[in-house]
Design a protein around this motif. Structure first.
Motif, PDB file in Angstrom:
ATOM      1  N   ARG A 158     -23.215   1.730 -54.125  1.00  0.00           N
ATOM      2  CA  ARG A 158     -22.813   3.030 -54.658  1.00  0.00           C
ATOM      3  C   ARG A 158     -23.994   3.955 -54.913  1.00  0.00           C
ATOM      4  O   ARG A 158     -23.867   5.174 -54.802  1.00  0.00           O
ATOM      5  N   ARG A 159     -25.149   3.379 -55.219  1.00  0.00           N
ATOM      6  CA  ARG A 159     -26.312   4.233 -55.475  1.00  0.00           C
ATOM      7  C   ARG A 159     -27.075   4.589 -54.209  1.00  0.00           C
ATOM      8  O   ARG A 159     -27.706   5.641 -54.137  1.00  0.00           O
ATOM      9  N   GLU A 160     -27.031   3.711 -53.223  1.00  0.00           N
ATOM     10  CA  GLU A 160     -27.864   3.919 -52.041  1.00  0.00           C
ATOM     11  C   GLU A 160     -27.091   4.354 -50.796  1.00  0.00           C
ATOM     12  O   GLU A 160     -27.625   5.065 -49.950  1.00  0.00           O
ATOM     13  N   PHE A 161     -25.820   3.939 -50.686  1.00  0.00           N
ATOM     14  CA  PHE A 161     -25.126   4.140 -49.415  1.00  0.00           C
ATOM     15  C   PHE A 161     -23.817   4.917 -49.505  1.00  0.00           C
ATOM     16  O   PHE A 161     -23.190   5.192 -48.487  1.00  0.00           O
ATOM     17  N   PHE A 162     -23.392   5.261 -50.718  1.00  0.00           N
ATOM     18  CA  PHE A 162     -22.125   5.973 -50.860  1.00  0.00           C
ATOM     19  C   PHE A 162     -22.385   7.361 -51.424  1.00  0.00           C
ATOM     20  O   PHE A 162     -22.969   7.489 -52.506  1.00  0.00           O
ATOM     21  N   ASP A 163     -21.960   8.396 -50.724  1.00  0.00           N
ATOM     22  CA  ASP A 163     -22.248   9.775 -51.104  1.00  0.00           C
ATOM     23  C   ASP A 163     -21.213  10.272 -52.113  1.00  0.00           C
ATOM     24  O   ASP A 163     -20.246  10.944 -51.762  1.00  0.00           O
ATOM     25  N   THR A 164     -21.416   9.927 -53.376  1.00  0.00           N
ATOM     26  CA  THR A 164     -20.469  10.351 -54.407  1.00  0.00           C
ATOM     27  C   THR A 164     -20.598  11.850 -54.697  1.00  0.00           C
ATOM     28  O   THR A 164     -19.649  12.467 -55.180  1.00  0.00           O
ATOM     29  N   ARG A 165     -21.744  12.431 -54.406  1.00  0.00           N
ATOM     30  CA  ARG A 165     -21.915  13.880 -54.589  1.00  0.00           C
ATOM     31  C   ARG A 165     -20.932  14.658 -53.710  1.00  0.00           C
ATOM     32  O   ARG A 165     -20.400  15.698 -54.106  1.00  0.00           O
ATOM     33  N   ARG A 166     -20.640  14.135 -52.536  1.00  0.00           N
ATOM     34  CA  ARG A 166     -19.725  14.803 -51.610  1.00  0.00           C
ATOM     35  C   ARG A 166     -18.327  14.918 -52.211  1.00  0.00           C
ATOM     36  O   ARG A 166     -17.616  15.903 -51.984  1.00  0.00           O
ATOM     37  N   LEU A 167     -17.915  13.913 -53.001  1.00  0.00           N
ATOM     38  CA  LEU A 167     -16.591  13.952 -53.626  1.00  0.00           C
ATOM     39  C   LEU A 167     -16.468  15.157 -54.553  1.00  0.00           C
ATOM     40  O   LEU A 167     -15.428  15.827 -54.594  1.00  0.00           O
ATOM     41  N   PHE A 168     -17.531  15.440 -55.309  1.00  0.00           N
ATOM     42  CA  PHE A 168     -17.525  16.596 -56.204  1.00  0.00           C
ATOM     43  C   PHE A 168     -17.503  17.900 -55.410  1.00  0.00           C
ATOM     44  O   PHE A 168     -16.744  18.821 -55.729  1.00  0.00           O
ATOM     45  N   ASP A 169     -18.331  17.960 -54.374  1.00  0.00           N
ATOM     46  CA  ASP A 169     -18.384  19.182 -53.559  1.00  0.00           C
ATOM     47  C   ASP A 169     -17.045  19.453 -52.883  1.00  0.00           C
ATOM     48  O   ASP A 169     -16.613  20.606 -52.779  1.00  0.00           O
ATOM     49  N   ASP A 170     -16.375  18.399 -52.408  1.00  0.00           N
ATOM     50  CA  ASP A 170     -15.066  18.565 -51.759  1.00  0.00           C
ATOM     51  C   ASP A 170     -14.032  19.062 -52.768  1.00  0.00           C
ATOM     52  O   ASP A 170     -13.204  19.939 -52.447  1.00  0.00           O
ATOM     53  N   ALA A 171     -14.066  18.510 -53.979  1.00  0.00           N
ATOM     54  CA  ALA A 171     -13.122  18.962 -55.008  1.00  0.00           C
ATOM     55  C   ALA A 171     -13.386  20.415 -55.383  1.00  0.00           C
ATOM     56  O   ALA A 171     -12.448  21.201 -55.603  1.00  0.00           O
ATOM     57  N   ARG A 172     -14.649  20.780 -55.437  1.00  0.00           N
ATOM     58  CA  ARG A 172     -15.017  22.147 -55.798  1.00  0.00           C
ATOM     59  C   ARG A 172     -14.569  23.152 -54.751  1.00  0.00           C
ATOM     60  O   ARG A 172     -14.215  24.300 -55.065  1.00  0.00           O
ATOM     61  N   ALA A 173     -14.560  22.723 -53.496  1.00  0.00           N
ATOM     62  CA  ALA A 173     -14.166  23.609 -52.401  1.00  0.00           C
ATOM     63  C   ALA A 173     -12.646  23.724 -52.269  1.00  0.00           C
ATOM     64  O   ALA A 173     -12.152  24.528 -51.464  1.00  0.00           O
ATOM     65  N   GLY A 174     -11.897  22.944 -53.042  1.00  0.00           N
ATOM     66  CA  GLY A 174     -10.443  22.953 -52.956  1.00  0.00           C
ATOM     67  C   GLY A 174      -9.846  24.202 -53.564  1.00  0.00           C
ATOM     68  O   GLY A 174     -10.540  25.102 -54.046  1.00  0.00           O
ATOM     69  N   ALA A 175      -8.506  24.269 -53.542  1.00  0.00           N
ATOM     70  CA  ALA A 175      -7.793  25.433 -54.072  1.00  0.00           C
ATOM     71  C   ALA A 175      -6.777  24.959 -55.108  1.00  0.00           C
ATOM     72  O   ALA A 175      -6.466  23.776 -55.200  1.00  0.00           O
TER      73      ALA A 175
END
Length: 566
Positions: free
Chosen positions: A139-156
């Motif tokens: 989870r720290r080295e190979f999973f892009d958890t930041r992308r989950l936040f960015d995707d939620a932020r881009a939602g409607a």
């Protein structure tokens, strides 16, 4: 497994107890070792490595992994996956062999097949690691958890703010953060920080409504704080305390607890979310990193039939982890180990742990006192009392130590000598009287002060060339003057995500309350005089400086965490 556990130090009586427990409960033997408090998940994996003949991967190895060349071999999983089959650890210099960590020595062939789907010529080698270590690495080295936040932020839609909060919580948990700070800034902005390895890191900036424009549309910052406030079920006030429930992502439910504090600051509402990892178990005491002499003194203290041992330090300095690991060295089948904590942070199955709750009609001090008196009547041998912070609870703890119990507790002071000063200055609320320092001196076994310092990233650290640093090392540790010390790379590297540091380790000082120390405490000697009983090289600054000399941490880091001795 029983024979392997015996090789790792479990006694025959403990093995028999374990077998009987598993037979009655139907529980897995390896998991039962951890849940009963007979050993950590790391001890179980050390036993498994003996059984299967694979090397054991310690949790500290996470700090040495460079994910750049091995990311392609990591499994492709989503945020809800709890069973991570394997993680790549390192690639050989000629790129012909890959070291892979697995949790189950019987399932290696599935892993070989998955890895060789990338390269059929690649030789796969194995090591064993605990599930927690494998999850942390993935989870720290190979999973892009930041992308989950960015995707939620881009939602409607209105629901995106709840999704942003869930993604933020998930990212913070998976990155090992201890706290989330949502701070309002001047104008129409707010900032989100994560506290990782003891320091705040900027996660993102968020839009915020202007407090002077009451009819304006709330921004992202306001909506997320509102979502946190709504989940606490607290009424509107200047200070809101509570816990999260509905906002917790499914992937971490039951594994993490979240405590919330919302306050009205000058620029608007701010929120702090404290993250407690419920999946943590105590470290093995011998793996914490004490030098042999200090380790021997601590073990001698906890095995005494009576007396009080205090572990002191600021919040987040490793006090509870250290106490739990030390108490685990005591045979809980022969000894009644009981505790009062608020809350219980690390469950230990063979101990009797009590979650102290404050009732509305009593103060916190009264509640602690009530719990501690109740514990004294429950026939304990060893007692862990979460924290002493007033004269009344300290007096009861001392009485417990004086009447044939070993009491372990924590206190918030900056040093071992500072703990003596604080105890001396405590006053009873009703009479204003202080404590009997002769009783304190006669019952104290020792005081341990702890801090956590960040470790240098092994992939980008730079040689230390400042004269002042080298002179400081040579003055306190002349025997280590020939070692190469290092400083942090200000630009960092991908392995440490540009920080220059990766992971933390414990530094400490221990005041062994010998006859000489008892006399000094009883006679009211000053803090400086009591501190002088500890050799300079063994004080907090001295032990930290030793790790600078050995290249583990940097001089700038120990200056940040510890008051420099001059």
């Amino acid at each position: 497994m029983p024979s392997a556990l015996r090789l790792r130090g479990l006694k025959s009586a403990e093995i028999d107890f374990l077998l009987s427990y598993c037979h009655v409960s139907g529980a897995d033997m390896g998991e039962s070792v951890r849940s009963l408090g007979m050993g950590s998940s790391e001890l179980v994996m050390q036993a498994a490595s003996i059984r299967h003949g694979y090397p054991y991967l310690a949790p500290a190895a996470i700090d040495e992994i460079d994910p750049r060349d091995i990311a392609q071999y990591a499994p492709k999983l989503d945020e809800n996956t709890s069973d991570i089959p394997h993680v790549p650890i390192a690639l050989s210099e000629d790129r012909s062999a890959l070291l892979v960590a697995i949790n189950n020595g019987f399932r290696y062939q599935d892993t070989v097949n998955r890895i060789r789907a990338y390269d059929k010529r690649l030789q796969v080698q194995f090591c064993l690691a605990s599930k927690k270590t494998i999850q942390n690495i993935f989870r720290r080295e190979f999973f892009d958890t930041r992308r989950l936040f960015d995707d939620a932020r881009a939602g409607a839609g209105e629901d995106r703010y709840n999704k942003m909060l869930e993604a933020l919580l998930l990212h913070a948990c998976y990155q090992g953060a201890s706290d989330i700070h949502l701070n309002p800034l001047p104008g129409r902005a707010g900032v989100c920080y994560l506290r990782i390895d003891g320091t705040l890191e900027t996660f993102c900036f968020l839009t915020r409504s202007d407090r002077e424009d009451e009819m304006g549309e709330p921004g992202e910052f306001d909506r997320i704080v509102q979502a946190i406030r709504a989940d606490t079920n607290q009424t509107d006030s200047d200070i809101i305390e509570g816990g999260l429930d509905k906002a917790i992502p499914e992937a971490v439910k039951g594994k993490f607890r979240f405590r919330v504090e919302i306050t009205k600051a000058y620029f608007g509402n701010r929120a702090v979310v404290r993250i407690l990892n419920l999946a943590d178990d105590a470290a093995e005491f011998h793996d914490i990193g004490f030098d042999p002499v200090t380790e021997k003194k601590l073990l001698r203290a906890v095995r005494q039939s009576a007396g009080m041992l205090i572990v002191t330090g600021p919040t987040g300095s490793g006090k509870t982890t250290t106490i739990n690991a030390l108490m685990r060295t005591v045979d809980a089948m022969e000894t009644s180990i009981q505790s009062v904590e608020k809350p219980v942070e690390i469950p230990e199955g063979l101990w009797v742990q009590h979650n102290a709750r404050t009732h509305q009609d009593t103060s916190e001090a009264e509640e602690w006192l009530r719990w501690f008196k109740a514990l004294m009547r429950c026939d304990p041998d060893k007692m862990f009392f979460g924290e002493i912070r007033d004269a009344e609870t300290t007096a009861v703890a001392l009485d417990g130590a004086n009447t044939g119990h070993t009491v372990l507790t924590t206190m918030h002071t900056r040093s071992t000598a500072g703990a003596i000063t604080r105890i001396r200055n405590l006053r009873r609320s009703m009479t204003g009287e202080g404590l009997d320092m002769d009783m304190v001196a006669s019952n104290l076994l020792g005081i341990l002060a702890t801090r956590l310092v960040r470790k240098l990233c092994l992939h980008c650290r730079l040689p230390e060339d400042r004269r002042e640093v080298l002179d400081a090392i040579n003055r306190v540790h002349p025997d280590l003057a020939d070692h190469t010390s290092y400083k942090a790379n200000p630009d960092g590297c991908p392995a440490c995500k540009g920080k220059g540091y990766k992971g933390r380790r414990l530094v400490y000082e221990y005041l062994d309350v010998t006859r000489k120390a008892r006399i000094a405490i009883s006679e009211g000697k000053s803090e400086i005089e009591i501190e002088s009983l500890i050799p300079e090289a063994e004080r907090l600054w001295g032990t930290a400086l030793r790790f600078v000399a050995l290249g583990v941490t940097a001089y700038d880091e120990i200056q940040r965490v510890i008051l420099e001795e001059r």
